[in-house]
Design an enzyme around this catalytic site. Structure first.
Site, short mmCIF file in Angstrom:
data_model
loop_
_atom_site.label_atom_id
_atom_site.label_comp_id
_atom_site.label_asym_id
_atom_site.label_seq_id
_atom_site.Cartn_x
_atom_site.Cartn_y
_atom_site.Cartn_z
N ASP A 43 39.86 47.03 46.27
CA ASP A 43 41.22 47.21 46.75
C ASP A 43 41.19 48.35 47.77
O ASP A 43 40.24 49.12 47.82
CB ASP A 43 42.12 47.54 45.55
CG ASP A 43 43.53 47.93 45.96
OD1 ASP A 43 44.16 47.16 46.71
OD2 ASP A 43 43.99 49.00 45.54
N ASP A 98 44.37 50.62 49.20
CA ASP A 98 45.24 51.77 48.92
C ASP A 98 45.05 52.26 47.49
O ASP A 98 45.25 51.51 46.53
CB ASP A 98 46.70 51.39 49.13
CG ASP A 98 47.00 50.96 50.55
OD1 ASP A 98 47.07 51.83 51.43
OD2 ASP A 98 47.14 49.74 50.78
N ASP A 148 43.17 50.01 41.36
CA ASP A 148 43.84 51.13 40.68
C ASP A 148 45.14 50.73 40.01
O ASP A 148 45.82 51.59 39.44
CB ASP A 148 44.10 52.27 41.68
CG ASP A 148 45.19 51.93 42.69
OD1 ASP A 148 45.13 50.83 43.28
OD2 ASP A 148 46.10 52.75 42.89
#
Length: 224
Positions: A12, A14, A173
């Protein structure tokens, strides 16, 4: 040197590979200040990130006086325009991320990117940081269309296809990442330093890391 049993390590963007919070918060606060609302601290905005810029703005508006569909429709494009002009002012890779990527590449592992951020933002951002060429695939929220975003598995499937296929693991995250990975039949690793402060167990990840120095040793121990 132990083998790594994965052909592809997907990331991922961001809150996982890059700390983009300063620049995303800057775009949110640009809108808030134009609406004569008080700007929000970066730490307040961080949990709003991860489910697309529209949802990020919606949550910021709700936190500062209220949000209507009309307000969102009017100001979402303005946020995107501002962010597009200020992509890489404070953004940087998380500590150890680039070294871990280089170590994986040296071991013959292909790197890939799967983000809900528009590919039209992700690629210029990675270009600005000199990271684009490290990836065999870069898949963004506009690659397949707005109805295919994580937590649906479609973007991860497309990432794997573009990267040439093979056994894959995915780092993220948020539960967007872990749910999408599970739906794509891909194991996941949660990073603790991202924008959502949850344990790997709370996110439904198969494992977790607190620093990128832990990534390669973790993958070396992963059962084949």
């Amino acid at each position: 040197m132990a083998d790594i049993c994965f052909d592809i390590v997907g990331f991922d963007l961001d809150g996982t590979l890059l700390d983009t919070s300063t620049d995303l918060a800057g775009a949110v606060n640009h809108v808030l200040m134009r609406l004569d609302r008080a700007p929000l601290p970066v730490e307040t905005i961080k949990p709003f990130i991860g489910k697309g810029a529209r949802r990020m703005l919606e949550r910021a508006l709700e936190a500062t006086g209220g949000c209507t569909e009309t307000l969102l429709e009017e100001w979402h494009p303005i946020l995107l325009d501002y962010y597009g002009d200020n992509l890489c002012i404070g953004t940087a890779p998380y500590p150890g991320a680039v070294a871990a990527m280089d170590a994986l590449t040296a071991r013959g592992v292909r790197l890939a990117m799967c983000t809900n951020k528009r590919e039209g933002f992700a690629r210029p951002l990675l270009d600005a940081l000199g990271l684009t060429d490290r990836f065999a695939a870069i898949v963004g929220g506009d690659t397949l269309g707005p109805d295919r975003l994580k937590p649906k598995p479609d973007l991860i499937h497309e990432m794997i296809r573009q990267a040439g296929g093979g056994r894959t693991i995915f780092l993220g995250d948020t539960d967007n990442d872990t749910i999408a990975a599970r739906a794509a039949s891909v194991p996941s690793i949660a990073v603790s330093f991202g924008f959502v402060h949850c344990t790997p167990e709370q996110l439904g990840a198969d494992a977790g890391i607190d620093h990128y120095d832990e990534l390669v040793p973790l993958l070396e121990r992963w059962p084949a």
